[in-house]
Motif scaffolding. Structure first.
Motif, PDB file in Angstrom:
ATOM      1  N   PRO A 115       0.089  -5.675   6.003  1.00  0.00           N
ATOM      2  CA  PRO A 115       0.827  -6.865   5.553  1.00  0.00           C
ATOM      3  C   PRO A 115       0.611  -7.215   4.071  1.00  0.00           C
ATOM      4  N   ASP A 116      -0.601  -6.968   3.552  1.00  0.00           N
ATOM      5  CA  ASP A 116      -0.879  -7.335   2.145  1.00  0.00           C
ATOM      6  C   ASP A 116      -0.670  -6.167   1.181  1.00  0.00           C
ATOM      7  N   GLU A 117      -0.090  -5.071   1.661  1.00  0.00           N
ATOM      8  CA  GLU A 117       0.032  -3.871   0.825  1.00  0.00           C
ATOM      9  C   GLU A 117       1.490  -3.540   0.496  1.00  0.00           C
ATOM     10  N   VAL A 118       1.656  -2.842  -0.637  1.00  0.00           N
ATOM     11  CA  VAL A 118       2.962  -2.274  -0.951  1.00  0.00           C
ATOM     12  C   VAL A 118       2.856  -0.751  -0.882  1.00  0.00           C
ATOM     13  N   LEU A 119       4.007  -0.130  -0.605  1.00  0.00           N
ATOM     14  CA  LEU A 119       4.077   1.336  -0.548  1.00  0.00           C
ATOM     15  C   LEU A 119       4.870   1.803  -1.761  1.00  0.00           C
ATOM     16  N   ILE A 120       4.343   2.783  -2.475  1.00  0.00           N
ATOM     17  CA  ILE A 120       5.111   3.328  -3.604  1.00  0.00           C
ATOM     18  C   ILE A 120       5.450   4.800  -3.355  1.00  0.00           C
ATOM     19  N   ARG A 121       6.557   5.196  -3.977  1.00  0.00           N
ATOM     20  CA  ARG A 121       6.858   6.622  -4.072  1.00  0.00           C
ATOM     21  C   ARG A 121       6.156   7.087  -5.347  1.00  0.00           C
ATOM     22  N   VAL A 122       5.232   8.003  -5.220  1.00  0.00           N
ATOM     23  CA  VAL A 122       4.388   8.381  -6.358  1.00  0.00           C
ATOM     24  C   VAL A 122       5.172   9.262  -7.332  1.00  0.00           C
ATOM     25  N   SER A 123       5.088   8.884  -8.600  1.00  0.00           N
ATOM     26  CA  SER A 123       5.722   9.689  -9.638  1.00  0.00           C
ATOM     27  C   SER A 123       4.685  10.565 -10.347  1.00  0.00           C
TER      28      SER A 123
ATOM     29  N   SER B 117       3.331  -9.944   4.173  1.00  0.00           N
ATOM     30  CA  SER B 117       2.832 -11.124   3.437  1.00  0.00           C
ATOM     31  C   SER B 117       2.879 -10.921   1.921  1.00  0.00           C
ATOM     32  N   CYS B 118       3.483  -9.862   1.440  1.00  0.00           N
ATOM     33  CA  CYS B 118       3.514  -9.592  -0.009  1.00  0.00           C
ATOM     34  C   CYS B 118       4.524 -10.490  -0.726  1.00  0.00           C
ATOM     35  N   VAL B 119       4.131 -11.002  -1.885  1.00  0.00           N
ATOM     36  CA  VAL B 119       5.015 -11.884  -2.652  1.00  0.00           C
ATOM     37  C   VAL B 119       5.047 -11.521  -4.144  1.00  0.00           C
ATOM     38  N   ARG B 120       4.147 -10.643  -4.579  1.00  0.00           N
ATOM     39  CA  ARG B 120       3.938 -10.487  -6.015  1.00  0.00           C
ATOM     40  C   ARG B 120       4.993  -9.605  -6.692  1.00  0.00           C
TER      41      ARG B 120
END
Ligand code: ZN
Ligand code: ZN
Length: 333
Positions: free
Chosen positions: A29-37, A76-79
Motif C-alpha cells: 500500500p505505501d509503495e510505488v512500482l516503477i518500470r526500470v530504465s 495509500s500512496c499520495v506523493r
C-alpha cells in the motif's frame, strides 16, 4: 519480468548472476512500482554478491541506484502520480520511532532496510520502493546520469559533509571511482582545492580532467598537508596514509560500507594533534534531498559506461578490476 538473479554468494569471476524470469513485484500500500530504465552498479553490490556482507534471503535481485517511471501506486500512496520519473536509493525503510530515527539520525536505525539487499532491487525490469524513500529526478539529468547519484552520490555527499571541509580548504580523495568522481564536482563547485590519490591511471586522468588541483599515485608525494580527506578505496591500508596526510585537527572520513582491516596505528604519528577518524553509515533522506538539490543547481555530470542487463556480471568484474571510469550503469530498457 527479466532479472539478474543471485542464488548464492560467490566470487564474481564465476558469473553468479543469472539472467532469467522472476516474479514481477507487487507494490505494498505505501509503495510505488516503477518500470526500470537504468540501474547503477555499486561496489556494495559486489560485496553482497561475493559474501563480504551477509544476505538473509535468496534468490536476490541486487541493485540500488534505480531510475524509472511509476507504472502503479499502492492504495495509500499520495506523493507521486503515474508516469513520474523517480529514483530508488539504497536506504529503503527505517522504523521512524527508535532514538536514532527521532533524532535525525535515521541512517543509524537498528531496523533499517536496504534495496537490493533486504528487498529485491533494480537489476530487473520492474522494482518497488516505499514512496517516502524515493527521490524525484531533476530534469537536467538523463536516466543514466541520475542513477549513480542514488548511492555513490548520496553517500559521497554525506562523506563530504562529515569531512568538515571549509571554503578554500584542501580536501584529499583516496580512491577515485564512482562516488569520488561525483563528489569532486561538488567539492570544486563549493571552492575546495581537491587532491586525488589513486593507483589507477584512468582514474587519475579523469580526476585531472575534472579539475583536481593535484593528482598522484601515493599520499607520500602530496605537496601540502590536507585539511581533510575522504577514503573511498575499500582498502584499510590506505587509512594510516590518509591520517598522516592531514594537518593538525584534520578529519579523515571512511566512506565505504566495507573496508579491509586497518593496520596498527601509531598514536603520535596518526591520531594525536586532535585528528579525527570518522566512518559513514548509509545516509539520511535529508542527505539525499540536499544532493539532488545540488545536482539540479550545478552542472553535475556523472561519467557512465552502460551495459545491458545480460552483462551485469561483466560490469561487476570490470568494477572489481578497476576498469570502470566513473560509474557502470545497466540500461534495462
Ligand atoms: Zn529507527
Ligand atoms: Zn551503493
Amino acid at each position: 519480468m527479466k532479472a539478474a538473479i543471485l542464488k548464492n554468494q560467490q566470487l564474481i569471476e564465476t558469473r553468479p548472476l543469472q539472467l532469467g524470469e522472476f516474479p514481477k513485484p507487487k507494490p505494498q500500500p505505501d509503495e510505488v512500482l516503477i518500470r526500470v530504465s537504468a540501474c547503477g552498479v555499486c561496489r556494495t553490490d559486489l560485496h553482497i554478491i561475493e559474501g563480504d556482507l551477509p544476505v538473509t534471503h535468496f534468490p536476490l535481485v541486487p541493485g540500488h541506484q534505480i531510475v524509472g517511471k511509476i507504472v502503479e501506486s499502492g492504495s495509500s500512496c499520495v506523493r507521486f502520480k503515474i508516469g513520474d520519473r523517480i529514483g530508488i536509493p539504497w536506504l529503503r525503510k527505517v522504523c521512524g520511532t527508535c532514538p536514532y530515527c527521532v533524532n535525525g539520525r535515521e541512517n543509524l536505525c537498528d531496523s533499517s532496510q536496504y534495496t537490493g539487499y533486504h528487498a529485491n532491487g533494480g537489476y530487473a525490469e520492474f522494482a518497488t520502493v516505499p514512496e517516502d524513500f524515493a527521490y524525484p529526478i531533476p530534469e537536467n539529468l538523463t536516466d543514466e546520469q541520475a542513477a549513480p547519484l542514488l548511492c555513490a552520490g548520496i553517500i559521497g555527499y554525506r562523506a563530504f559533509k562529515k569531512s568538515s571541509s571549509h571554503l578554500g580548504g584542501k580536501l584529499g580523495i583516496f580512491g577515485f571511482g564512482s562516488s569520488a568522481h561525483i563528489i569532486i564536482q561538488i567539492a570544486l563547485h563549493k571552492e575546495r582545492e581537491v587532491f586525488v590519490i589513486s593507483r589507477g591511471e584512468k582514474h587519475r586522468k579523469l580526476a585531472e580532467e575534472l579539475g583536481a588541483r593535484w593528482v598522484g599515485r601515493s599520499a607520500e608525494l602530496l605537496p601540502v598537508k590536507l585539511d581533510s580527506a575522504i577514503v573511498f578505496a575499500p582498502a584499510g591500508e590506505v587509512v594510516p596514509a590518509a591520517l598522516k596526510s592531514v594537518d593538525k585537527g584534520g578529519t579523515v572520513v571512511l566512506a565505504g560500507i566495507h573496508l579491509t582491516d586497518i593496520p596498527a596505528l601509531s598514536y603520535e604519528e596518526h591520531l594525536f594533534h586532535e585528528k579525527k577518524l570518522v566512518s559513514v553509515e548509509s545516509n539520511t533522506r535529508q542527505d539525499g534531498n540536499e544532493l539532488f538539490q545540488e545536482a539540479a543547481g550545478i552542472k553535475l555530470i556523472p561519467y557512465t559506461t552502460s551495459f545491458p542487463l545480460s552483462e551485469a556480471n561483466e560490469a561487476l568484474i570490470k568494477l572489481k578490476q578497476d576498469e570502470i571510469t566513473g560509474t557502470a550503469v545497466l540500461k534495462i530498457q
